[in-house]
Motif scaffolding. Structure first.
Motif, PDB file in Angstrom:
ATOM      1  N   LEU A  49       8.003  -7.124   8.386  1.00 50.59           N
ATOM      2  CA  LEU A  49       6.581  -6.795   8.484  1.00 50.59           C
ATOM      3  C   LEU A  49       6.356  -5.957   9.732  1.00 50.59           C
ATOM      4  O   LEU A  49       6.949  -6.215  10.786  1.00 50.59           O
ATOM      5  N   SER A  50       5.486  -4.951   9.594  1.00 51.42           N
ATOM      6  CA  SER A  50       5.229  -4.072  10.738  1.00 51.42           C
ATOM      7  C   SER A  50       3.816  -4.259  11.280  1.00 51.42           C
ATOM      8  O   SER A  50       3.602  -4.980  12.248  1.00 51.42           O
ATOM      9  N   GLY A  74       8.263  -7.714  12.781  1.00 53.49           N
ATOM     10  CA  GLY A  74       9.708  -7.795  12.758  1.00 53.49           C
ATOM     11  C   GLY A  74      10.292  -8.488  11.547  1.00 53.49           C
ATOM     12  O   GLY A  74       9.621  -8.672  10.521  1.00 53.49           O
ATOM     13  N   LEU A  75      11.541  -8.883  11.675  1.00 52.48           N
ATOM     14  CA  LEU A  75      12.337  -9.383  10.559  1.00 52.48           C
ATOM     15  C   LEU A  75      12.268 -10.906  10.469  1.00 52.48           C
ATOM     16  O   LEU A  75      12.503 -11.616  11.450  1.00 52.48           O
ATOM     17  N   ASN A  76      11.919 -11.392   9.267  1.00 53.46           N
ATOM     18  CA  ASN A  76      11.954 -12.820   8.934  1.00 53.46           C
ATOM     19  C   ASN A  76      11.148 -13.688   9.899  1.00 53.46           C
ATOM     20  O   ASN A  76      11.552 -14.797  10.257  1.00 53.46           O
ATOM     21  N   LYS A  77       9.986 -13.185  10.331  1.00 51.20           N
ATOM     22  CA  LYS A  77       9.116 -13.966  11.198  1.00 51.20           C
ATOM     23  C   LYS A  77       8.275 -14.936  10.364  1.00 51.20           C
ATOM     24  O   LYS A  77       7.624 -14.533   9.388  1.00 51.20           O
ATOM     25  N   ALA A  78       8.287 -16.186  10.748  1.00 52.77           N
ATOM     26  CA  ALA A  78       7.565 -17.219  10.006  1.00 52.77           C
ATOM     27  C   ALA A  78       6.070 -17.160  10.313  1.00 52.77           C
ATOM     28  O   ALA A  78       5.642 -16.629  11.338  1.00 52.77           O
ATOM     29  N   GLY A  79       5.275 -17.703   9.373  1.00 55.01           N
ATOM     30  CA  GLY A  79       3.856 -17.900   9.624  1.00 55.01           C
ATOM     31  C   GLY A  79       2.929 -16.838   9.065  1.00 55.01           C
ATOM     32  O   GLY A  79       1.709 -16.946   9.214  1.00 55.01           O
ATOM     33  N   TYR A  80       3.466 -15.814   8.418  1.00 54.77           N
ATOM     34  CA  TYR A  80       2.605 -14.744   7.919  1.00 54.77           C
ATOM     35  C   TYR A  80       2.344 -14.855   6.411  1.00 54.77           C
ATOM     36  O   TYR A  80       1.300 -14.430   5.925  1.00 54.77           O
ATOM     37  N   ASP A  81       3.284 -15.382   5.660  1.00 55.02           N
ATOM     38  CA  ASP A  81       3.097 -15.681   4.235  1.00 55.02           C
ATOM     39  C   ASP A  81       2.594 -14.498   3.420  1.00 55.02           C
ATOM     40  O   ASP A  81       1.739 -14.634   2.552  1.00 55.02           O
ATOM     41  N   GLY A 102       5.090  -3.598   5.119  1.00 53.39           N
ATOM     42  CA  GLY A 102       6.425  -4.139   5.265  1.00 53.39           C
ATOM     43  C   GLY A 102       7.118  -4.207   3.919  1.00 53.39           C
ATOM     44  O   GLY A 102       6.792  -3.441   2.998  1.00 53.39           O
ATOM     45  N   CYS A 103       8.040  -5.162   3.759  1.00 50.08           N
ATOM     46  CA  CYS A 103       8.799  -5.214   2.511  1.00 50.08           C
ATOM     47  C   CYS A 103       9.639  -6.479   2.405  1.00 50.08           C
ATOM     48  O   CYS A 103       9.941  -7.130   3.409  1.00 50.08           O
ATOM     49  N   MET A 146      15.322  -0.434  10.200  1.00 49.82           N
ATOM     50  CA  MET A 146      13.972  -0.503   9.664  1.00 49.82           C
ATOM     51  C   MET A 146      13.063   0.495  10.385  1.00 49.82           C
ATOM     52  O   MET A 146      13.376   1.002  11.461  1.00 49.82           O
ATOM     53  N   ALA A 147      11.912   0.762   9.754  1.00 50.84           N
ATOM     54  CA  ALA A 147      10.793   1.453  10.408  1.00 50.84           C
ATOM     55  C   ALA A 147      11.132   2.860  10.887  1.00 50.84           C
ATOM     56  O   ALA A 147      10.758   3.249  11.997  1.00 50.84           O
TER      57      ALA A 147
END
Length: 299
Positions: A49-50, A74-81, A102-103, A146-147
């Motif tokens: 996610l960016s 960033g990559l695989n950050k928890a809490g955004y769902d 993101g993706c 990425m990005a």
């Protein structure tokens, strides 16, 4: 005479049964060869996610009110769902809220394959796309960091566009390039894919720019599932929307820092989150040894 007719009938019946058995075996083999890419925990995918890009974004790194650069999530950050799954009868469905750019990214790389998924639109749009068409996409042959492109959200790749009224379009991401059977653009018009035309190069540095329209709109109504098929084989690819070939592409490549063409025929697959809610299901992939004779004839 009667005996000969009876013998012929028996022979034809036997041949028909044999053909049916071969077809059934072929279908079973085909089904067996698919690798399913969805499970409830999305174990075959990473998440990047960016930003929540805002109207007026111009491709420069986003800054806060104090003029300081905002780091990407960033990559695989928890809490955004942004990417979650739920069950509908016996099907696992991915919900992509689209709230952040993101993706999803496959953990594995693939080459020479048939990739398939089903999608339908949700109702939500965010910030940048609040008053625009809903948008997403399949980014294939994804390589490198990425990005690296305009939206600072995705890898170098080729894009099979998913967009209201434009599903099957092509975008080059970053410094990727490809040749597409298409009508050349004129004035402010964009190239338009069509199987009757010769190939034109599409990239950031091409005189025809880095975007090409699909040959026709075959997307289903908003609340119905659409099936997308992507065939990639030795630098060639086909974009197929609900059974209709909408683009024929070849010579997949990227342009390195020295201006040299480098083949781009293998990589990860990204599913974009792009400020619009979308649902995915039945995501699967299988290795192919060649294109079919009918597909080869398109090239």
């Amino acid at each position: 005479m009667t005996f000969n007719k009876l013998t012929l009938c028996i022979l034809l019946l036997a041949m028909s049964c044999s053909q049916m058995k071969n077809n059934q075996n072929s279908e079973k083999l085909e089904a067996h060869n698919w690798e399913e890419l969805i499970d409830s925990s999305l174990t075959k995918w990473d998440t990047y996610l960016s930003y929540k890009h805002q109207p007026g974004y111009d491709g420069t790194p986003p800054k806060n009110e104090q003029g300081e650069l905002i780091p990407p999530i960033g990559l695989n950050k928890a809490g955004y769902d942004v990417f979650t799954t739920f069950q509908e009868t016996d099907e696992t469905i991915i919900r992509n809220t689209g709230e952040y750019y993101g993706c999803l990214i496959t953990k594995a790389e693939y080459d020479n394959y048939h990739f398939q998924l089903k999608y339908k639109w949700g109702d939500k749009t965010w910030a940048y796309r609040k008053h625009l068409l809903k948008d997403s996409g399949i980014l294939y042959h994804s390589v490198g960091p990425m990005a690296v492109e305009y939206w600072r959200s995705w890898m170098l790749s080729q894009e099979f566009q998913i967009m209201e009224g434009h599903t099957g379009d092509f975008w080059s991401q970053a410094n990727s390039a490809i040749d597409i059977r298409a009508y050349k653009p004129e004035s402010v018009l964009d190239p338009l894919a069509h199987e009757s035309q010769d190939y034109i190069p599409i990239s950031m540095n091409s005189p025809y720019r880095n975007y090409c329209l699909r040959s026709g709109n075959y997307e289903k109504p908003h609340d119905e599932w659409n099936t997308l098929d992507l065939y990639c084989f030795e630098g060639k690819s086909l974009h197929v929307v609900n059974g209709e070939v909408v683009m024929i592409l070849k010579n997949s490549r990227y342009i390195d820092e020295n201006g040299k063409d480098v083949p781009l025929t293998k990589g990860k697959i990204q599913l974009q989150s792009e400020a619009a809610e979308i649902f995915f299901k039945d995501i699967r992939i299988r290795k192919i040894d060649s294109l079919t004779q009918k597909q080869k004839a398109l090239f």
